[in-house]
Design a protein around this motif. Structure first.
Motif, PDB file in Angstrom:
ATOM      1  N   GLY A   1       1.896   0.013   4.926  1.00 19.08           N
ATOM      2  CA  GLY A   1       1.340  -0.742   6.337  1.00 19.08           C
ATOM      3  C   GLY A   1       0.694  -2.030   5.833  1.00 19.08           C
ATOM      4  O   GLY A   1       0.713  -2.767   6.701  1.00 19.08           O
ATOM      5  N   SER A   2       0.411  -2.287   4.449  1.00 20.42           N
ATOM      6  CA  SER A   2      -0.089  -3.719   4.195  1.00 20.42           C
ATOM      7  C   SER A   2       0.498  -4.158   3.108  1.00 20.42           C
ATOM      8  O   SER A   2       1.043  -3.300   2.016  1.00 20.42           O
ATOM      9  CB  SER A   2      -1.632  -3.485   3.896  1.00 20.42           C
ATOM     10  OG  SER A   2      -2.457  -3.189   5.040  1.00 20.42           O
ATOM     11  N   THR A   3       0.824  -5.266   2.906  1.00 21.31           N
ATOM     12  CA  THR A   3       1.355  -6.234   1.911  1.00 21.31           C
ATOM     13  C   THR A   3       0.624  -7.253   1.502  1.00 21.31           C
ATOM     14  O   THR A   3      -0.167  -7.761   2.231  1.00 21.31           O
ATOM     15  CB  THR A   3       2.991  -6.453   2.263  1.00 21.31           C
ATOM     16  OG1 THR A   3       2.963  -7.291   3.391  1.00 21.31           O
ATOM     17  CG2 THR A   3       3.678  -5.284   2.530  1.00 21.31           C
ATOM     18  N   TYR A   4       1.113  -7.834   0.290  1.00 22.99           N
ATOM     19  CA  TYR A   4       0.169  -9.059  -0.423  1.00 22.99           C
ATOM     20  C   TYR A   4       1.007  -9.878  -1.196  1.00 22.99           C
ATOM     21  O   TYR A   4       2.026  -8.956  -1.919  1.00 22.99           O
ATOM     22  CB  TYR A   4      -0.939  -8.390  -1.097  1.00 22.99           C
ATOM     23  CG  TYR A   4      -1.736  -9.437  -1.789  1.00 22.99           C
ATOM     24  CD1 TYR A   4      -2.180  -8.963  -3.157  1.00 22.99           C
ATOM     25  CD2 TYR A   4      -2.095 -10.291  -1.431  1.00 22.99           C
ATOM     26  CE1 TYR A   4      -2.823  -9.900  -3.826  1.00 22.99           C
ATOM     27  CE2 TYR A   4      -2.884 -11.356  -2.312  1.00 22.99           C
ATOM     28  CZ  TYR A   4      -3.317 -10.918  -3.592  1.00 22.99           C
ATOM     29  OH  TYR A   4      -4.324 -11.986  -4.047  1.00 22.99           O
TER      30      TYR A   4
ATOM     31  N   THR B   1       0.877  -1.310   0.073  1.00 20.55           N
ATOM     32  CA  THR B   1       0.001   0.083   0.116  1.00 20.55           C
ATOM     33  C   THR B   1       0.867   1.381  -0.066  1.00 20.55           C
ATOM     34  O   THR B   1       2.026   1.018   0.262  1.00 20.55           O
ATOM     35  CB  THR B   1      -0.667  -0.092   1.230  1.00 20.55           C
ATOM     36  OG1 THR B   1      -0.054  -0.264   2.421  1.00 20.55           O
ATOM     37  CG2 THR B   1      -2.204  -0.965   1.099  1.00 20.55           C
TER      38      THR B   1
END
Length: 124
Positions: free
Chosen positions: A56-59, A52
């Motif tokens: 703060g966010s990963t995939y 992001t």
């Protein structure tokens, strides 16, 4: 205009590591989610990892989970892909991409800008 420039590819033995970098210019980097994709010879482009705008966010794709780490430095307009425990099947051209908006995506059609790619070859 928008430019995404990848670097850090090369030849490495199986089990080794590489860190890819993607330097962005011409866009408000902190407003974009970033992704890494790869394309092996004769195969379609596949999702690897995304992050992001804030980091703060990963995939991750299942095939790289636990081995690859995506990160970003908004002060340097750069996104990274740390690749550990590399396997011959990781051999491909690796591309970074930018996607406006906050949602993560593994779909290459949802990305707005692309780099030219950097080649990664993992020997057995």
């Amino acid at each position: 205009q928008v430019q995404l420039v990848e670097s850090g590819g090369g030849l490495v033995q199986a089990g080794g590591s590489l860190r890819l970098s993607c330097a962005a210019s011409g866009l408000t980097f902190s407003s974009y989610a970033m992704g890494w994709f790869r394309q092996a010879p004769g195969k379609e482009r596949r999702f690897v990892a995304a992050i992001t705008w804030s980091g703060g966010s990963t995939y991750y794709a299942d095939s790289v989970k636990g081995r690859f780490t995506i990160s970003r430095d908004n002060a340097k307009n750069t996104v990274y892909l740390q690749m550990n425990s590399l396997k011959p099947e990781d051999t491909a051209d690796y591309y970074c991409a930018a996607r406006s908006g906050r949602r993560l995506s593994g779909e290459h059609t949802e990305y707005d800008y692309w780099g030219q790619g950097t080649q990664v070859t993992v020997s057995s």
